[in-house]
Scaffold this motif. Structure first.
Motif, PDB file in Angstrom:
ATOM      1  N   ILE A   1      24.536  39.609   9.907  1.00 14.05           N
ATOM      2  CA  ILE A   1      26.023  39.605  10.136  1.00 14.05           C
ATOM      3  C   ILE A   1      26.624  40.688  10.463  1.00 14.05           C
ATOM      4  O   ILE A   1      27.290  40.947  11.347  1.00 14.05           O
ATOM      5  CB  ILE A   1      26.693  38.642   9.016  1.00 14.05           C
ATOM      6  N   LEU A   2      26.177  41.927   9.415  1.00 14.80           N
ATOM      7  CA  LEU A   2      26.939  43.102   9.728  1.00 14.80           C
ATOM      8  C   LEU A   2      26.323  43.599  11.035  1.00 14.80           C
ATOM      9  O   LEU A   2      27.026  44.252  11.662  1.00 14.80           O
ATOM     10  CB  LEU A   2      26.519  44.112   8.310  1.00 14.80           C
ATOM     11  N   MET A   3      25.049  43.552  11.191  1.00 17.29           N
ATOM     12  CA  MET A   3      24.420  44.181  12.379  1.00 17.29           C
ATOM     13  C   MET A   3      25.286  43.477  13.579  1.00 17.29           C
ATOM     14  O   MET A   3      25.697  44.329  14.428  1.00 17.29           O
ATOM     15  CB  MET A   3      23.125  43.820  12.685  1.00 17.29           C
ATOM     16  N   ASP A   4      25.478  42.284  13.738  1.00 19.05           N
ATOM     17  CA  ASP A   4      26.209  41.582  14.652  1.00 19.05           C
ATOM     18  C   ASP A   4      27.519  41.974  14.869  1.00 19.05           C
ATOM     19  O   ASP A   4      28.033  42.148  15.960  1.00 19.05           O
ATOM     20  CB  ASP A   4      25.991  40.044  14.625  1.00 19.05           C
ATOM     21  N   LYS A   5      28.361  42.069  13.840  1.00 22.10           N
ATOM     22  CA  LYS A   5      29.459  42.554  13.723  1.00 22.10           C
ATOM     23  C   LYS A   5      29.846  43.781  14.602  1.00 22.10           C
ATOM     24  O   LYS A   5      30.907  44.169  15.164  1.00 22.10           O
ATOM     25  CB  LYS A   5      30.415  42.492  12.539  1.00 22.10           C
ATOM     26  N   TYR A   6      28.968  44.698  14.144  1.00 19.25           N
ATOM     27  CA  TYR A   6      29.101  46.045  14.719  1.00 19.25           C
ATOM     28  C   TYR A   6      28.217  46.146  16.082  1.00 19.25           C
ATOM     29  O   TYR A   6      28.052  47.263  16.481  1.00 19.25           O
ATOM     30  CB  TYR A   6      28.704  47.186  13.779  1.00 19.25           C
TER      31      TYR A   6
ATOM     32  N   ILE B   1      25.024  46.116  16.611  1.00 18.53           N
ATOM     33  CA  ILE B   1      23.777  46.990  16.214  1.00 18.53           C
ATOM     34  C   ILE B   1      22.470  45.997  16.686  1.00 18.53           C
ATOM     35  O   ILE B   1      22.402  45.129  15.605  1.00 18.53           O
ATOM     36  CB  ILE B   1      24.025  47.469  15.107  1.00 18.53           C
ATOM     37  N   SER B   2      21.829  46.486  17.390  1.00 19.10           N
ATOM     38  CA  SER B   2      20.468  45.557  17.805  1.00 19.10           C
ATOM     39  C   SER B   2      19.431  45.941  16.800  1.00 19.10           C
ATOM     40  O   SER B   2      19.561  47.062  16.245  1.00 19.10           O
ATOM     41  CB  SER B   2      20.002  45.590  19.164  1.00 19.10           C
ATOM     42  N   PHE B   3      18.720  45.014  16.476  1.00 20.42           N
ATOM     43  CA  PHE B   3      17.573  45.591  15.437  1.00 20.42           C
ATOM     44  C   PHE B   3      16.784  46.705  16.059  1.00 20.42           C
ATOM     45  O   PHE B   3      16.409  47.396  15.450  1.00 20.42           O
ATOM     46  CB  PHE B   3      16.642  44.316  15.214  1.00 20.42           C
ATOM     47  N   GLU B   4      16.352  46.696  17.258  1.00 18.45           N
ATOM     48  CA  GLU B   4      15.407  47.534  18.036  1.00 18.45           C
ATOM     49  C   GLU B   4      16.353  48.860  18.003  1.00 18.45           C
ATOM     50  O   GLU B   4      15.649  49.848  17.666  1.00 18.45           O
ATOM     51  CB  GLU B   4      15.461  47.124  19.511  1.00 18.45           C
ATOM     52  N   ASP B   5      17.688  49.010  18.168  1.00 19.97           N
ATOM     53  CA  ASP B   5      18.264  50.471  18.120  1.00 19.97           C
ATOM     54  C   ASP B   5      18.303  50.595  16.679  1.00 19.97           C
ATOM     55  O   ASP B   5      17.945  51.914  16.592  1.00 19.97           O
ATOM     56  CB  ASP B   5      19.627  49.949  18.682  1.00 19.97           C
ATOM     57  N   MET B   6      18.509  49.910  15.979  1.00 19.67           N
ATOM     58  CA  MET B   6      18.831  50.292  14.385  1.00 19.67           C
ATOM     59  C   MET B   6      17.219  50.819  13.729  1.00 19.67           C
ATOM     60  O   MET B   6      17.170  51.832  13.258  1.00 19.67           O
ATOM     61  CB  MET B   6      19.049  49.288  13.460  1.00 19.67           C
ATOM     62  N   THR B   7      16.470  50.322  14.035  1.00 18.24           N
ATOM     63  CA  THR B   7      14.845  50.575  13.805  1.00 18.24           C
ATOM     64  C   THR B   7      14.405  51.820  14.414  1.00 18.24           C
ATOM     65  O   THR B   7      13.707  52.758  13.815  1.00 18.24           O
ATOM     66  CB  THR B   7      13.944  49.404  13.655  1.00 18.24           C
ATOM     67  N   ARG B   8      14.781  51.806  15.766  1.00 18.22           N
ATOM     68  CA  ARG B   8      14.288  52.891  16.500  1.00 18.22           C
ATOM     69  C   ARG B   8      14.947  54.237  16.031  1.00 18.22           C
ATOM     70  O   ARG B   8      14.296  55.338  15.765  1.00 18.22           O
ATOM     71  CB  ARG B   8      14.386  52.763  17.951  1.00 18.22           C
TER      72      ARG B   8
END
Length: 103
Positions: free
Chosen positions: A79-84, A86-93
């Motif tokens: 939920i926090l990722m979506d609100k900001y 932030i994609s999983f791919e961008d975050m993990t990269r």
């Protein structure tokens, strides 16, 4: 179910119940609560609980609690990722790059 499918489902589930729109500071409080419950579940599995008012649980039951609490933590992170946005791919990269540069 893969991560993308679960992420989409979780976001819709939270929106349908009017949980999504809660302030991010409150969402962080929920996240910390779930992390505490995860910590308790891991402790229960690793060293047990010495409480006469609690029944002893099997390793399988304790692993089930860990799985449940990990999912609760994940839901709040999603939920926090979506609100900001932030994609999983961008975050993990970016996290991987940070670690590779640092270590």
């Amino acid at each position: 179910m893969n991560f993308d499918e679960y992420e989409k489902w979780a976001i819709e589930f939270f929106k349908e119940r009017n949980w999504y729109q809660l302030d991010s500071s409150l969402r962080l409080n929920f996240l910390m609560e779930e992390v505490g419950e995860l910590s308790q579940a891991v402790r229960r599995y690793e060293i047990g609980r010495d409480r006469p008012d609690e029944a002893k649980r099997s390793d399988s039951e304790n692993l089930g609690l860990i799985k449940e609490e990990l999912a609760d933590v994940l839901d709040n992170v999603i939920i926090l990722m979506d609100k900001y946005d932030i994609s999983f791919e961008d975050m993990t990269r970016s996290h991987r790059e940070k670690f590779e540069d640092r270590y």
